[in-house]
Motif scaffolding. Structure first.
Motif, short mmCIF file in Angstrom:
data_model
loop_
_atom_site.label_atom_id
_atom_site.label_comp_id
_atom_site.label_asym_id
_atom_site.label_seq_id
_atom_site.Cartn_x
_atom_site.Cartn_y
_atom_site.Cartn_z
N GLY A 73 5.15 -17.65 -7.17
CA GLY A 73 6.03 -17.51 -8.16
C GLY A 73 6.04 -16.11 -8.33
N VAL A 74 5.65 -15.10 -7.59
CA VAL A 74 5.85 -13.59 -8.00
C VAL A 74 7.00 -12.97 -7.09
N ARG A 75 7.88 -12.51 -8.08
CA ARG A 75 8.96 -11.88 -7.59
C ARG A 75 8.49 -10.36 -7.04
N VAL A 76 8.99 -9.87 -5.84
CA VAL A 76 8.57 -8.42 -5.38
C VAL A 76 9.93 -7.48 -5.48
N ARG A 77 9.74 -6.56 -6.06
CA ARG A 77 10.82 -5.43 -6.04
C ARG A 77 10.17 -3.93 -5.35
N VAL A 78 10.99 -3.50 -4.32
CA VAL A 78 10.41 -2.49 -3.60
C VAL A 78 11.54 -1.36 -3.88
N THR A 79 11.12 -0.12 -4.32
CA THR A 79 11.75 1.00 -4.31
C THR A 79 11.26 2.31 -3.54
N GLY A 80 12.21 3.05 -3.22
CA GLY A 80 11.67 4.01 -2.25
C GLY A 80 11.96 3.97 -0.92
N ALA A 81 11.89 4.70 -0.24
CA ALA A 81 12.18 4.80 1.21
C ALA A 81 10.96 3.98 1.99
N VAL A 82 11.25 2.88 2.77
CA VAL A 82 9.90 2.25 3.42
C VAL A 82 10.26 2.90 5.07
N GLN A 200 0.55 8.12 2.78
CA GLN A 200 1.59 7.63 2.15
C GLN A 200 1.13 7.03 0.78
N PRO A 201 1.34 7.80 -0.51
CA PRO A 201 1.10 7.24 -1.85
C PRO A 201 2.01 6.19 -2.09
N VAL A 202 1.35 5.04 -2.61
CA VAL A 202 2.31 4.00 -2.93
C VAL A 202 1.88 3.65 -4.40
N HIS A 203 2.73 3.48 -5.25
CA HIS A 203 2.56 2.88 -6.70
C HIS A 203 2.81 1.33 -6.81
N ILE A 204 1.63 0.77 -7.54
CA ILE A 204 1.84 -1.02 -7.71
C ILE A 204 1.91 -1.19 -9.10
N ALA A 205 2.60 -2.00 -9.50
CA ALA A 205 2.83 -2.35 -11.06
C ALA A 205 3.38 -3.89 -11.20
N TYR A 206 2.71 -4.60 -12.28
CA TYR A 206 3.22 -5.76 -12.39
C TYR A 206 3.53 -6.01 -13.81
N ALA A 235 6.15 -8.15 -9.16
CA ALA A 235 5.23 -7.16 -8.57
C ALA A 235 6.14 -6.10 -8.04
N GLU A 236 6.02 -4.83 -8.62
CA GLU A 236 6.87 -3.69 -8.56
C GLU A 236 6.07 -3.03 -7.30
N ILE A 237 6.61 -2.32 -6.38
CA ILE A 237 6.01 -1.39 -5.45
C ILE A 237 6.78 -0.40 -5.12
N THR A 238 6.36 0.96 -5.43
CA THR A 238 7.07 2.26 -4.97
C THR A 238 6.62 2.81 -4.13
N VAL A 239 7.39 3.11 -2.99
CA VAL A 239 6.80 4.02 -1.75
C VAL A 239 7.38 5.52 -2.21
N LEU A 240 6.50 6.25 -2.51
CA LEU A 240 6.36 7.87 -2.81
C LEU A 240 6.50 8.47 -1.35
N PRO A 241 7.29 10.06 -1.63
CA PRO A 241 7.14 10.66 -0.60
C PRO A 241 5.74 10.84 0.22
N PRO A 242 5.80 10.89 1.56
CA PRO A 242 4.60 11.04 2.49
C PRO A 242 3.85 12.46 2.32
N ILE A 243 2.60 12.74 2.45
CA ILE A 243 2.09 13.94 2.04
C ILE A 243 1.38 14.27 3.29
N PRO A 244 1.75 15.17 4.18
CA PRO A 244 0.97 15.70 5.58
C PRO A 244 -0.31 16.15 5.33
N ALA A 245 -1.29 15.37 5.86
CA ALA A 245 -2.56 15.82 5.58
C ALA A 245 -2.87 17.27 5.89
#
Length: 320
Positions: A73-82, A200-206, A235-245
């Motif tokens: 029963g969990v809806r998924v919302r994705v933001t950011g460029a995957v 690749q930083p990713v933020h998760i929120a519910y 469930a909200e998942i935000t794909v953030l800009p990548p960081i070159p190591a």
């Protein structure tokens, strides 16, 4: 107590006992049955995916994880460029995905959007149902009680990244409720530096906050019911800009760069869409008390029944 094991102030009573709207008990039971059936289906069908190759297996795993989330029963919302699993052109280093850690739901959530190999504690190998599935999915395992194995773990992660694969690690080292966040432990970031990979930083929120939290001495059975009984859990998942190591001199600087990125996304989300508790909610049904292992005791984290695994003993932990 393991030297790798961070502690969080989050507890079930303080973080997962707030009230929010719930579905009918019959609906919650149906969700629980459907979610369990979806997990078992993944175990039974796993051998069928072997001939598909890495790309096919990743796509199938993402589909399976989306099915599990929906069944509960969990809806998924994705933001950011995957980003695509593999970029066009000559093969290059892979990606180290670093989300914040709130719940057992984080694993299927991230895998549904950014499928890759997970880093988990060694005890997961012996869990019923989930253990075989983790092994089939190529999970990398770490023994939290042996600090001398840390270089080998970092080397294994770096080797996977060099081959162009994606590795998912929860660098906070333990679950936090979502209102509070932990420090990113830097050890695994050394693997990204050694492999010349991208972080690749990713933020998760519910939403509602707390319904999915799996913290402290919370039992998995209790958390499963809380998730199944919650109305409108998203469930909200935000794909953030990548960081070159390579843009950072060492693992600590790289961890310091990734952590504010994830925390900044959390602050922006809170400002843009503050969560308000609806008035007059129904309370999810009380759970039967179960025997729980002492939280934060590594020697007690091998469980005979996955239904009774405490959050503090079952969440994935990353050495520092």
């Amino acid at each position: 107590m393991s030297a790798w094991l961070p502690t969080a102030p989050c507890t079930p009573a303080g973080c997962a006992s707030l009230r929010w709207p719930t579905v009918r008990r019959a609906t919650a039971v149906l969700r629980l049955v459907a979610g369990t059936a979806a997990v078992l289906a993944g175990v039974l069908l796993a051998p069928v995916a072997i001939p598909l190759g890495p790309t096919g297996r990743a796509r199938l795993a993402a589909l399976w994880c989306r099915t599990v989330m929906r069944a509960f029963g969990v809806r998924v919302r994705v933001t950011g460029a995957v980003p695509p699993r593999r970029l066009p052109g000559p093969p290059g280093p892979g990606t180290l995905v670093v989300p914040n850690h709130i719940s057992w739901l984080d694993v299927p959530l991230v895998a549904s959007v950014l499928p890759g190999r997970m880093l988990a504690k060694r005890e997961v190998r012996r869990w019923p149902v989930l253990g075989p599935l983790a092994r089939f999915g190529g999970t990398l395992f770490v023994d939290r009680d042996r600090l001398r194995e840390l270089p080998a773990v970092v080397g294994a992660v770096a080797g996977v990244l060099r081959r162009g694969s994606r590795v998912v690690v929860f660098p906070e080292g333990s679950t936090w409720c979502g209102r509070e966040r932990g420090r990113f432990r830097p050890a695994v970031f050394q693997a990204a530096l050694d492999a010349g990979a991208v972080v690749q930083p990713v933020h998760i929120a519910y939403r509602p906050v707390g319904a999915a939290a799996f913290v402290g001495d919370d039992a998995l059975g209790t958390s499963l019911w809380r998730v199944a009984a919650a109305a409108g859990l998203t469930a909200e998942i935000t794909v953030l800009p990548p960081i070159p190591a390579a843009a950072h001199p060492d693992r600590r600087a790289l961890a310091r760069a990734a952590q504010p990125a994830v925390g900044g996304a959390a602050a922006a989300g809170a400002t843009a869409a503050p969560h308000r508790r609806p008035p007059g909610p129904r309370v999810f049904p009380a759970q039967t008390t179960v025997d729980r292992d002492s939280a934060n005791l590594p020697s007690a984290s091998v469980h005979h029944s996955v239904s009774f695994i405490p959050a503090a003993a079952s969440s994935e932990r990353t050495p520092s």
